[in-house]
Write a protein that holds these residues in place. Structure first.
Motif, PDB file in Angstrom:
ATOM      1  N   ARG A  63      -2.740   7.057  10.111  1.00 29.10           N
ATOM      2  CA  ARG A  63      -2.707   8.502  10.337  1.00 29.10           C
ATOM      3  C   ARG A  63      -1.382   8.995   9.773  1.00 29.10           C
ATOM      4  NH1 ARG A  63      -7.115   7.508  10.723  1.00 29.10           N
ATOM      5  NH2 ARG A  63      -8.439   7.417  12.533  1.00 29.10           N
ATOM      6  N   ILE A  64      -1.458  10.019   8.927  1.00 30.68           N
ATOM      7  CA  ILE A  64      -0.265  10.571   8.287  1.00 30.68           C
ATOM      8  C   ILE A  64       0.012  11.946   8.878  1.00 30.68           C
ATOM      9  CG2 ILE A  64       0.767  11.293   6.103  1.00 30.68           C
ATOM     10  CD1 ILE A  64      -1.136   9.266   4.718  1.00 30.68           C
TER      11      ILE A  64
ATOM     12  N   PRO B  35       6.145  13.764  -5.000  1.00 32.19           N
ATOM     13  CA  PRO B  35       5.203  13.929  -3.885  1.00 32.19           C
ATOM     14  C   PRO B  35       5.870  14.645  -2.716  1.00 32.19           C
ATOM     15  CG  PRO B  35       5.972  11.665  -3.995  1.00 32.19           C
ATOM     16  CD  PRO B  35       6.526  12.368  -5.206  1.00 32.19           C
ATOM     17  N   ALA B  36       5.060  15.370  -1.953  1.00 27.21           N
ATOM     18  CA  ALA B  36       5.557  16.028  -0.746  1.00 27.21           C
ATOM     19  C   ALA B  36       5.764  14.996   0.360  1.00 27.21           C
ATOM     20  CB  ALA B  36       4.570  17.106  -0.299  1.00 27.21           C
ATOM     21  N   VAL B  37       4.950  13.963   0.366  1.00 25.35           N
ATOM     22  CA  VAL B  37       5.031  12.871   1.333  1.00 25.35           C
ATOM     23  C   VAL B  37       4.779  11.578   0.566  1.00 25.35           C
ATOM     24  CG1 VAL B  37       3.974  11.808   3.363  1.00 25.35           C
ATOM     25  CG2 VAL B  37       4.166  14.296   3.235  1.00 25.35           C
ATOM     26  N   ALA B  38       5.569  10.540   0.806  1.00 26.79           N
ATOM     27  CA  ALA B  38       5.328   9.244   0.170  1.00 26.79           C
ATOM     28  C   ALA B  38       5.811   8.142   1.109  1.00 26.79           C
ATOM     29  CB  ALA B  38       6.042   9.136  -1.168  1.00 26.79           C
ATOM     30  N   GLN B  39       5.002   7.115   1.241  1.00 23.81           N
ATOM     31  CA  GLN B  39       5.352   5.981   2.102  1.00 23.81           C
ATOM     32  C   GLN B  39       4.706   4.735   1.525  1.00 23.81           C
ATOM     33  OE1 GLN B  39       6.643   6.546   5.636  1.00 23.81           O
ATOM     34  NE2 GLN B  39       7.127   4.389   5.635  1.00 23.81           N
TER      35      GLN B  39
ATOM     36  N   VAL C  75       0.863  -1.170   0.000  1.00 30.24           N
ATOM     37  CA  VAL C  75       0.000   0.000   0.000  1.00 30.24           C
ATOM     38  C   VAL C  75       0.904   1.225   0.000  1.00 30.24           C
ATOM     39  CG1 VAL C  75      -1.825   1.278   1.170  1.00 30.24           C
ATOM     40  CG2 VAL C  75      -1.783  -1.204   1.305  1.00 30.24           C
ATOM     41  N   ARG C  76       0.679   2.105  -0.969  1.00 30.89           N
ATOM     42  CA  ARG C  76       1.482   3.326  -1.085  1.00 30.89           C
ATOM     43  C   ARG C  76       0.588   4.533  -0.864  1.00 30.89           C
ATOM     44  NH1 ARG C  76       3.038   6.978  -5.457  1.00 30.89           N
ATOM     45  NH2 ARG C  76       5.067   7.884  -4.963  1.00 30.89           N
ATOM     46  N   PHE C  77       1.028   5.438   0.001  1.00 30.53           N
ATOM     47  CA  PHE C  77       0.344   6.692   0.265  1.00 30.53           C
ATOM     48  C   PHE C  77       1.257   7.804  -0.245  1.00 30.53           C
ATOM     49  CE2 PHE C  77      -0.940   3.686   3.520  1.00 30.53           C
ATOM     50  CZ  PHE C  77      -2.317   3.791   3.496  1.00 30.53           C
ATOM     51  N   ALA C  78       0.748   8.672  -1.112  1.00 31.23           N
ATOM     52  CA  ALA C  78       1.541   9.793  -1.629  1.00 31.23           C
ATOM     53  C   ALA C  78       0.688  11.054  -1.580  1.00 31.23           C
ATOM     54  CB  ALA C  78       2.004   9.507  -3.048  1.00 31.23           C
TER      55      ALA C  78
ATOM     56  N   VAL D  98      -3.639   6.945  -3.116  1.00 34.54           N
ATOM     57  CA  VAL D  98      -3.428   5.674  -2.438  1.00 34.54           C
ATOM     58  C   VAL D  98      -3.418   4.584  -3.496  1.00 34.54           C
ATOM     59  CG1 VAL D  98      -4.287   4.041  -0.720  1.00 34.54           C
ATOM     60  CG2 VAL D  98      -4.615   6.506  -0.373  1.00 34.54           C
ATOM     61  N   GLU D  99      -2.364   3.793  -3.511  1.00 36.94           N
ATOM     62  CA  GLU D  99      -2.236   2.701  -4.473  1.00 36.94           C
ATOM     63  C   GLU D  99      -2.038   1.391  -3.718  1.00 36.94           C
ATOM     64  OE1 GLU D  99       0.117   4.706  -8.136  1.00 36.94           O
ATOM     65  OE2 GLU D  99       1.217   4.580  -6.248  1.00 36.94           O
ATOM     66  N   ALA D 100      -2.733   0.360  -4.141  1.00 38.72           N
ATOM     67  CA  ALA D 100      -2.578  -0.973  -3.561  1.00 38.72           C
ATOM     68  C   ALA D 100      -2.137  -1.922  -4.671  1.00 38.72           C
ATOM     69  CB  ALA D 100      -3.883  -1.459  -2.950  1.00 38.72           C
ATOM     70  N   THR D 101      -1.154  -2.756  -4.373  1.00 38.66           N
ATOM     71  CA  THR D 101      -0.654  -3.733  -5.333  1.00 38.66           C
ATOM     72  C   THR D 101      -0.660  -5.108  -4.689  1.00 38.66           C
ATOM     73  OG1 THR D 101       0.812  -2.072  -6.315  1.00 38.66           O
ATOM     74  CG2 THR D 101       1.284  -4.385  -6.820  1.00 38.66           C
TER      75      THR D 101
END
Length: 125
Positions: free
Chosen positions: A82-83, A62-66, A30-33, A97-100
């Motif tokens: 929570r980001i 992105p300013a934030v990516a995890q 799961v990627r949050f950007a 939000v991307e899920a692979t």
């Protein structure tokens, strides 16, 4: 209304469906950007398309990516995170939000806009 005050965390809840299982186990990323928002009047689809292209390396960073690697045991999983957006200046942003699914290679993405406001003057002393 997707507006956050200074000091608030960005809450994200994601449901992921139809994961492939092998030996009763699933694996997925799961990627949050978070990208700076656009100040134009483009349609949501146009802005979303630009963010997808940027996420694939064809534009801004992105300013934030995890990215999180997860393992589970069911076909359907969820993430509740929570980001910390405290370092971001006030303004418009877009969350991607991307899920692979690591077993099948299938991907899904979701996108939403949000605003971060400065702390109110009454709250400053």
């Amino acid at each position: 209304d997707h507006t956050y005050e200074a000091g608030e965390m960005l809450g994200v809840y994601v449901e992921i469906y139809n994961l492939a299982r092998m030996a009763h186990q699933t694996e997925y990323d799961v990627r949050f950007a978070i990208y700076p928002g656009f100040d134009d009047d483009s349609s949501m689809w146009a802005r979303w398309g630009r963010r997808i292209m940027a996420g694939m390396g064809f534009g801004g960073q992105p300013a934030v990516a995890q990215t999180f690697h997860r393992a589970g045991s069911t076909f359907d999983e969820h993430e509740d995170v929570r980001i910390d957006i405290s370092k971001l200046p006030a303004g418009a942003y877009e969350l991607l939000v991307e899920a692979t699914d690591r077993r099948s290679g299938q991907q899904a993405a979701a996108h939403t806009a949000f605003q971060k406001r400065e702390a109110s003057v009454a709250g400053r002393e």
